[in-house]
Design an enzyme around this catalytic site. Structure first.
Site, mmCIF file in Angstrom:
data_model
loop_
_atom_site.group_PDB
_atom_site.id
_atom_site.type_symbol
_atom_site.label_atom_id
_atom_site.label_comp_id
_atom_site.label_asym_id
_atom_site.label_seq_id
_atom_site.Cartn_x
_atom_site.Cartn_y
_atom_site.Cartn_z
ATOM 1 N N THR A 39 0.838 -1.187 0.000
ATOM 2 C CA THR A 39 0.000 0.000 0.000
ATOM 3 C C THR A 39 0.880 1.247 0.000
ATOM 4 O O THR A 39 2.027 1.206 0.410
ATOM 5 C CB THR A 39 -0.908 -0.025 1.244
ATOM 6 O OG1 THR A 39 -1.645 -1.244 1.253
ATOM 7 C CG2 THR A 39 -1.870 1.138 1.282
ATOM 8 N N THR B 269 -3.582 0.907 -3.164
ATOM 9 C CA THR B 269 -2.861 -0.334 -2.918
ATOM 10 C C THR B 269 -3.031 -1.346 -4.034
ATOM 11 O O THR B 269 -3.999 -1.290 -4.797
ATOM 12 C CB THR B 269 -3.355 -0.965 -1.594
ATOM 13 O OG1 THR B 269 -2.567 -2.106 -1.282
ATOM 14 C CG2 THR B 269 -4.817 -1.366 -1.674
ATOM 15 N N GLY C 273 0.697 -0.219 5.350
ATOM 16 C CA GLY C 273 1.149 -1.183 6.349
ATOM 17 C C GLY C 273 0.119 -2.193 6.782
ATOM 18 O O GLY C 273 0.185 -2.692 7.910
ATOM 19 N N GLY C 274 -0.883 -2.493 5.936
ATOM 20 C CA GLY C 274 -1.853 -3.522 6.278
ATOM 21 C C GLY C 274 -2.593 -3.191 7.554
ATOM 22 O O GLY C 274 -3.091 -2.082 7.753
#
Length: 524
Positions: free
Chosen positions: A339, A357, A421-422
């Site tokens: 992302t 992303t 960063g998820g």
């Protein structure tokens, strides 16, 4: 315990200006956006140009074949908007084509039960309907000042030149080299001899660039023919042909019927100010819950302490329990994501926070050879087990972790922030927003303040630079481990932000990220 120096300190300086500022995960992309501001564009113009540019210079993070969302502040209207352009599963997708193989849990972002041949994670069968171009199309139609072509030409020029491969780029390519080798077109783009990561040499004279001329031609066509060519024209036909030839089910109808959505934001009162979070299948509802819990849980002092960090951790734990149970998202906390986030403020006070992303690093690890586009692996967002809130199905929206926000503090400062960063995105954005709104920090102070991550595992990860008494307070709440902020992995996400105070703009990016930077609009 780690291998890293205890005496080395990494920091960045705050960038300030009366002109506009773009803060992005890649300096070159930020400079493209700043140049658009100087050419008479507003924050939306700069965001569109940055969106396409960043897909060229960090192609494993995002690109036209991905998805995302943005939060927009229109100063003249005194109004915020959510523009949602998330991915969807193709209409022809059959969940029976993704049988569980009983071998355990996936090693990628989400610990779903494994699917045969990782069909939901990698390869053309993992590709979802992309939304980024439609999102930028709608933003341009509603808010932009400059022509579509003018906003895409800088990205096309960057692709024609080719992305410079430095040590950081080489490291990221190397991290996925084994999987990139499985797709001949990815291997040709990123690997030497189909095996070894493309790398620059040991001296400055041995610089290498990716060959992105096919991508350049696609961006030039997109600039000339307009955004619908991506969904209904020659670009669409070429992309669908490539995906289907590699075994995917993306169709021309999937593309032609896709539309981005413009919505209101989730408006959250906080500490005498307000935070605007993204609506839709994002982490916006979750950060709204966190703010509501934190406001009544503690009274801010002079600086963050064990109480404020502890209440933040409790709020994150509570909202993640609901998110994982009811919204169906269940991703692994330390897996790499691809992302990107950038934030923009212009000289008139308009703001944009954009997160976009491909999902995993390098997405599906599949390239469309006719277009030069890296393809997403959005199908991995779905739980392959049936009967769950987020179970895999045809023509279904993907639940994303992204969390762009725009806020205003009680003292009148405005800020736009988000991160990559998820599952670590939400905690990072909440940390920074709290430092700004609760403790009056400017962006430089906030970005250098140690952060915590608490993202659904039942455990807390704390920056090792936090005071011992803070770590002790966190340990009383949940099992707590400490770690150093490094470039890989990003245990605390990779944020970018801008702020406006009394007509002065400022920008800041993650201090440990070697590419991220804030660029100032050149003023004559």
């Amino acid at each position: 315990m780690s291998n890293f120096s205890t005496t080395q300190k990494i920091s960045k300086q705050l960038v300030t200006s009366r002109g506009g500022i773009v803060a992005a995960q890649h300096r070159t992309a930020a400079e493209v956006g700043a140049a658009i501001l100087a050419a008479g564009g507003d924050a939306i113009d700069a965001a569109i140009a940055t969106s396409f540019a960043v897909g060229v210079v960090e192609p494993w993070m995002s690109g036209p074949a991905g998805g995302g969302a943005m939060v927009i502040w229109r100063e003249a209207e005194k109004k915020a908007y959510t523009l949602f352009f998330g991915m969807r599963s193709p209409k022809a997708l059959d969940p029976n084509d993704y049988p569980l193989d009983g071998s355990g849990r996936s090693s990628d972002l989400f610990p779903w039960k494994t699917v045969a041949d990782d069909r939901n994670v990698q390869g053309a069968t993992a590709i979802a309907v992309p939304g980024t171009v439609a999102g930028m199309e709608l933003a341009h139609q509603r808010f932009a000042k400059l022509s579509w072509k003018a906003l895409l030409q800088p990205a096309a020029a960057l692709a024609q030149k080719g992305m410079l491969v430095d040590w950081y780029g080489s490291m990221l390519i190397a991290s996925a080299a084994r999987d990139l080798a499985k797709d001949a077109d990815c291997a040709a783009q990123f690997l030497d001899d189909g095996t070894w990561p493309i790398m620059s040499g040991w001296t400055a004279s041995e610089k290498r660039r990716l060959n992105q001329k096919t991508l350049a031609a696609t961006l030039e066509r997109l600039a000339d023919k307009g955004p619908r060519d991506f969904y209904e024209g020659d670009i669409a036909a070429a992309m669908v042909g490539d995906v289907q030839a590699k075994g995917g089910c993306l169709s021309l109808d999937d593309l032609a019927t896709y539309r981005a959505e413009l919505r209101d934001t989730i408006e959250v009162p906080y500490r005498g100010g307000v935070v605007h979070a993204a609506q839709g299948l994002t982490a916006g509802p979750n950060i709204a819950e966190c703010f509501a819990m934190m406001e009544g849980a503690f009274t801010p002092g002079d600086a963050p302490d064990g109480v404020s960090y502890g209440e933040m951790a409790k709020a994150l734990n509570a909202t993640y329990q609901r998110r994982l149970r009811e919204m169906g998202d269940c991703d692994a906390p330390h897996a790499p994501s691809c992302t990107t986030h950038f934030s923009v403020v212009d000289r008139d006070g308009n703001m944009v926070a954009v997160t976009q992303t491909l999902l995993s690093i390098f997405g599906s690890k599949v390239m469309s050879p006719s277009t030069g586009l890296m393809m997403n692996n959005g199908i991995m967002w779905f739980d392959p087990e049936p009967g769950k809130p987020n179970s895999l199905a045809a023509d279904k929206g993907c639940l994303m972790n992204i969390c762009p926000v725009i806020g205003k503090t009680a003292d009148g400062r405005q800020f736009a922030v988000g991160a990559s960063g998820g599952r670590k995105i939400l905690p990072a954005v909440l940390n920074l927003s709290s430092f700004i709104a609760d403790f009056g920090m400017d962006l430089e102070e906030a970005f250098h303040q140690p952060r915590i991550d608490c993202s659904g595992s039942g455990k807390i990860t704390a920056d090792e630079d936090l005071a011992p008494e803070v770590i002790a307070a966190l340990s009383d709440i949940a099992p707590t481990s400490t770690t150093k902020r490094t470039i890989l992995p990003f245990d605390f996400a990779c944020p970018s932000a801008v702020m406006r105070c009394n007509g002065i703009n400022s920008g800041m990016t993650e201090p440990v990220s070697p590419w991220a930077d804030a660029a100032i609009e050149p003023v004559a």
